[in-house]
Design a protein around this motif. Sequence first.
Motif, PDB file in Angstrom:
ATOM      1  N   LYS A  72       0.839  -1.205   0.000  1.00  0.00           N
ATOM      2  CA  LYS A  72       0.000   0.000   0.000  1.00  0.00           C
ATOM      3  C   LYS A  72       0.873   1.253   0.000  1.00  0.00           C
ATOM      4  O   LYS A  72       0.642   2.195  -0.767  1.00  0.00           O
ATOM      5  N   SER A  73       1.874   1.267   0.843  1.00  0.00           N
ATOM      6  CA  SER A  73       2.770   2.415   0.946  1.00  0.00           C
ATOM      7  C   SER A  73       3.611   2.578  -0.316  1.00  0.00           C
ATOM      8  O   SER A  73       3.696   3.668  -0.889  1.00  0.00           O
ATOM      9  N   GLU A  74       4.226   1.494  -0.751  1.00  0.00           N
ATOM     10  CA  GLU A  74       5.132   1.550  -1.915  1.00  0.00           C
ATOM     11  C   GLU A  74       4.398   1.905  -3.204  1.00  0.00           C
ATOM     12  O   GLU A  74       4.941   2.599  -4.058  1.00  0.00           O
ATOM     13  N   LEU A  75       3.152   1.441  -3.354  1.00  0.00           N
ATOM     14  CA  LEU A  75       2.386   1.661  -4.580  1.00  0.00           C
ATOM     15  C   LEU A  75       1.408   2.835  -4.464  1.00  0.00           C
ATOM     16  O   LEU A  75       0.647   3.097  -5.389  1.00  0.00           O
ATOM     17  N   ALA A  76       1.428   3.519  -3.325  1.00  0.00           N
ATOM     18  CA  ALA A  76       0.556   4.675  -3.076  1.00  0.00           C
ATOM     19  C   ALA A  76      -0.916   4.337  -3.322  1.00  0.00           C
ATOM     20  O   ALA A  76      -1.627   5.038  -4.038  1.00  0.00           O
ATOM     21  N   ILE A  77      -1.362   3.255  -2.700  1.00  0.00           N
ATOM     22  CA  ILE A  77      -2.760   2.843  -2.810  1.00  0.00           C
ATOM     23  C   ILE A  77      -3.571   3.608  -1.760  1.00  0.00           C
ATOM     24  O   ILE A  77      -3.205   3.655  -0.588  1.00  0.00           O
ATOM     25  N   GLU A  78      -4.656   4.204  -2.200  1.00  0.00           N
ATOM     26  CA  GLU A  78      -5.483   5.016  -1.308  1.00  0.00           C
ATOM     27  C   GLU A  78      -6.280   4.140  -0.336  1.00  0.00           C
ATOM     28  O   GLU A  78      -6.661   3.024  -0.662  1.00  0.00           O
ATOM     29  N   ASP A  79      -6.558   4.715   0.844  1.00  0.00           N
ATOM     30  CA  ASP A  79      -7.336   4.004   1.866  1.00  0.00           C
ATOM     31  C   ASP A  79      -8.670   3.495   1.332  1.00  0.00           C
ATOM     32  O   ASP A  79      -9.099   2.404   1.688  1.00  0.00           O
ATOM     33  N   LYS A  80      -9.315   4.279   0.475  1.00  0.00           N
ATOM     34  CA  LYS A  80     -10.647   3.898  -0.001  1.00  0.00           C
ATOM     35  C   LYS A  80     -10.618   2.639  -0.870  1.00  0.00           C
ATOM     36  O   LYS A  80     -11.644   2.022  -1.091  1.00  0.00           O
ATOM     37  N   HIS A  81      -9.440   2.249  -1.345  1.00  0.00           N
ATOM     38  CA  HIS A  81      -9.306   1.039  -2.164  1.00  0.00           C
ATOM     39  C   HIS A  81      -8.689  -0.116  -1.378  1.00  0.00           C
ATOM     40  O   HIS A  81      -8.379  -1.158  -1.956  1.00  0.00           O
ATOM     41  N   PHE A  82      -8.519   0.058  -0.067  1.00  0.00           N
ATOM     42  CA  PHE A  82      -7.824  -0.918   0.777  1.00  0.00           C
ATOM     43  C   PHE A  82      -8.811  -1.502   1.780  1.00  0.00           C
ATOM     44  O   PHE A  82      -9.389  -0.768   2.577  1.00  0.00           O
ATOM     45  N   ASN A  83      -9.008  -2.816   1.727  1.00  0.00           N
ATOM     46  CA  ASN A  83     -10.022  -3.469   2.554  1.00  0.00           C
ATOM     47  C   ASN A  83      -9.455  -4.651   3.325  1.00  0.00           C
ATOM     48  O   ASN A  83      -8.734  -5.476   2.756  1.00  0.00           O
ATOM     49  N   ILE A  84      -9.812  -4.731   4.595  1.00  0.00           N
ATOM     50  CA  ILE A  84      -9.458  -5.884   5.418  1.00  0.00           C
ATOM     51  C   ILE A  84     -10.707  -6.752   5.499  1.00  0.00           C
ATOM     52  O   ILE A  84     -11.766  -6.274   5.938  1.00  0.00           O
ATOM     53  N   ILE A  85     -10.583  -7.998   5.055  1.00  0.00           N
ATOM     54  CA  ILE A  85     -11.737  -8.890   4.987  1.00  0.00           C
ATOM     55  C   ILE A  85     -11.476 -10.115   5.856  1.00  0.00           C
ATOM     56  O   ILE A  85     -10.604 -10.942   5.557  1.00  0.00           O
ATOM     57  N   THR A  86     -12.222 -10.212   6.931  1.00  0.00           N
ATOM     58  CA  THR A  86     -12.030 -11.258   7.927  1.00  0.00           C
ATOM     59  C   THR A  86     -12.010 -12.654   7.322  1.00  0.00           C
ATOM     60  O   THR A  86     -11.173 -13.484   7.675  1.00  0.00           O
TER      61      THR A  86
END
Length: 161
Positions: free
Chosen positions: A66-80
Motif C-alpha cells: 500500500k505504501s510503496e504503490l501509493a494505494i489510497e485508503d478507499k481502495h484498501f479493505n481488510i476482509i475477515t
Amino acid sequence: MKRLILVRHGKSSWKHNLPDDKRPLKKRGERDGLLVAKSFSSFFQKPVTVWSSPAVRALSTANIFKSELAIEDKHFNIITSLYTFDSGDLYSQIKNCDPGIDKLMVFGHNPAMTNLVNKLGDSYVDNVPTTGLTVIDFETNSWENLKNGKTILSLFPKNLR
C-alpha cells in the motif's frame, strides 16, 4: 477483462508464543515485501482494489505494498473471511467481487494461494513462496466465472535478490 493479483504474506516469525493470526513478519518478510513491491511498481497500474486477510503477517505485507504503490485508503479493505487456507473459500470470495472492479489484489495464505494460482492461471508452480506475487488476466467482464486465465507475471523474492 479482469486482473487478479495474488500475494502470499511475507515470512512470519515464530519467535513468540502467539496465536497463528497474530504472528508478525520477520525482518526478512519486511525486506522481501519491499523488494517485491518495488519490483512490481513498474508493472503496477491503478486503479486497483486491495483485499487483505486480517492476520498480522498478511496485513503487514499488504501495508508495505500500500505504501510503496501509493494505494489510497478507499481502495484498501481488510476482509475477515480471507483468513483462510482453503482455495475453494478464497475463490468463492473472489467470485463475489463487484463486477465494476477490474483489478483485484488479494493478500492471503498458503496453501490457498498456490492452489488458486494453479487452478486459475496457465503456469504451474509447486509453491508460491512467502511474499510471492502472481498476476493472472481473464477475458471476462465478471468475477463469477473465472477460467482459462493467463499468468502474465510471477515475482518471487529469491529471483529478485
